[in-house]
Design an enzyme around this catalytic site. Structure first.
Site, PDB file in Angstrom:
ATOM      1  N   PRO A  35      19.166  11.384 -11.566  1.00 33.81           N
ATOM      2  CA  PRO A  35      18.112  12.290 -11.122  1.00 33.81           C
ATOM      3  C   PRO A  35      17.003  12.490 -12.139  1.00 33.81           C
ATOM      4  O   PRO A  35      17.251  12.608 -13.322  1.00 33.81           O
ATOM      5  CB  PRO A  35      18.856  13.597 -10.858  1.00 33.81           C
ATOM      6  CG  PRO A  35      20.118  13.513 -11.615  1.00 33.81           C
ATOM      7  CD  PRO A  35      20.386  12.087 -11.931  1.00 33.81           C
ATOM      8  N   GLU A  36      15.766  12.527 -11.653  1.00 32.32           N
ATOM      9  CA  GLU A  36      14.631  12.915 -12.470  1.00 32.32           C
ATOM     10  C   GLU A  36      14.171  14.260 -11.932  1.00 32.32           C
ATOM     11  O   GLU A  36      14.697  14.764 -10.943  1.00 32.32           O
ATOM     12  CB  GLU A  36      13.511  11.889 -12.350  1.00 32.32           C
ATOM     13  CG  GLU A  36      14.008  10.486 -12.610  1.00 32.32           C
ATOM     14  CD  GLU A  36      13.093   9.649 -13.465  1.00 32.32           C
ATOM     15  OE1 GLU A  36      12.040  10.122 -13.874  1.00 32.32           O
ATOM     16  OE2 GLU A  36      13.470   8.500 -13.730  1.00 32.32           O
ATOM     17  N   LYS A  92      15.449  18.988 -15.512  1.00 29.45           N
ATOM     18  CA  LYS A  92      16.627  18.421 -14.852  1.00 29.45           C
ATOM     19  C   LYS A  92      17.729  19.462 -14.677  1.00 29.45           C
ATOM     20  O   LYS A  92      18.871  19.122 -14.387  1.00 29.45           O
ATOM     21  CB  LYS A  92      17.148  17.228 -15.637  1.00 29.45           C
ATOM     22  CG  LYS A  92      16.110  16.128 -15.768  1.00 29.45           C
ATOM     23  CD  LYS A  92      16.679  14.958 -16.520  1.00 29.45           C
ATOM     24  CE  LYS A  92      15.564  14.015 -16.911  1.00 29.45           C
ATOM     25  NZ  LYS A  92      16.095  12.862 -17.629  1.00 29.45           N
ATOM     26  N   ARG A 117      18.354   3.914 -23.860  1.00 31.35           N
ATOM     27  CA  ARG A 117      17.870   3.928 -22.480  1.00 31.35           C
ATOM     28  C   ARG A 117      17.100   2.634 -22.235  1.00 31.35           C
ATOM     29  O   ARG A 117      16.354   2.167 -23.100  1.00 31.35           O
ATOM     30  CB  ARG A 117      16.947   5.144 -22.251  1.00 31.35           C
ATOM     31  CG  ARG A 117      17.639   6.471 -22.531  1.00 31.35           C
ATOM     32  CD  ARG A 117      18.819   6.710 -21.622  1.00 31.35           C
ATOM     33  NE  ARG A 117      18.420   6.751 -20.231  1.00 31.35           N
ATOM     34  CZ  ARG A 117      17.911   7.827 -19.627  1.00 31.35           C
ATOM     35  NH1 ARG A 117      17.738   8.940 -20.297  1.00 31.35           N
ATOM     36  NH2 ARG A 117      17.578   7.784 -18.352  1.00 31.35           N
TER      37      ARG A 117
END
Ligand SMILES: [Zn+2]
Length: 253
Positions: free
Chosen positions: A2-3, A47, A235
């Site tokens: 999720p962003e 978030k 990432r």
């Protein structure tokens, strides 16, 4: 994964279905105190998702990479197995289930879990001056890591990090100090412009320029998109090695 925009849609869906309703049952035992309380508000913040209840208590959940909230009608089949549920809130006709959230806690001060966050990328008005000020005080060594720094600006995740950098032809490994304020402002505004339409558009309809397109041709120049791990969290950064190249500096090889 999720962003910020996903959390916003989730919060909106939860608000529609459970705001104003009284909790009939709350599991596991650590959140059983919510039973009998009315939901006053459901608020996204970066978030994080905060659900406020009457009596000044709030349920704080942080989705990180794995968590998601679902809303079901009573008796409806869940899309994930029950053992993965980290919170189950039952209402008269609705069940709100959070799956696999790494953070799920009851808090007295609803602001405490989000007090450290920078301005939310999706909020209107967006406090860009505060973001730039925080960015200039951040120790993030590269633009890619800076964009993910939630203390600078909350809500940008890995997808829109990659997309915003590609849109402005910026090298993700460039030091933030190499970018002047005007271009740094443009970078955050680009991420915001890319994310805001997702508040109303279903996630399946999103089309990304670079994220998830490793090895496929850049939509601008046709060069194959590359993937490289970045930062201590490794990432994955998707980028075009041709049009996101650092501008050549005289004297550099
Ligand atoms: Zn390209």
């Amino acid at each position: 994964m999720p962003e910020g925009d996903t959390i916003w849609r989730t919060a909106a869906a939860l608000r529609r279905r459970i705001a104003g309703k009284v909790v009939m049952d709350a599991r596991p035992a650590v959140i059983a105190r919510l039973k009998g309380r009315r939901v006053e508000a459901v608020e996204p913040n970066g978030k994080h998702l905060l659900m406020r209840f009457e009596g000044g208590i709030a349920l704080h959940s942080h989705m990180r990479m794995t968590g998601s909230w679902h809303v079901y009608r009573r008796g409806e089949r869940w899309r994930l197995p029950e053992w993965r549920a980290t919170a189950v809130l039952s209402f008269d006709d609705t069940v709100a289930v959070c799956f696999a959230a790494p953070v799920m806690e009851l808090v007295r001060d609803a602001q405490a879990p989000v007090a450290h966050l920078g301005p939310d990328i999706l909020v209107d008005p967006f406090d860009l001056d505060a973001v730039i000020d925080r960015a200039r005080h951040s120790e993030a060594p590269t633009l890619g890591e800076l964009l993910l720094e939630q203390r600078v600006c909350a809500g940008i995740g890995n997808i829109y990090k990659c997309e915003a950098l590609w849109a402005l032809r910026l090298d993700a490994w460039m030091a933030p100090s190499e970018l002047d304020d005007a271009r740094l402002r443009a970078l955050y505004l680009t991420a915001r412009d890319l994310m805001r339409p997702n508040l109303v558009r279903p996630i399946a309809r999103q089309r990304h320029a670079v994220h998830g397109r490793g090895g496929r041709p850049c939509r601008r120049c046709g060069t194959p998109i590359r993937i490289r791990a970045q930062g201590h969290q490794a990432r994955l950064t998707y980028f075009c090695p041709r049009c996101q190249r650092k501008p050549a500096v005289v004297g550099e090889d």
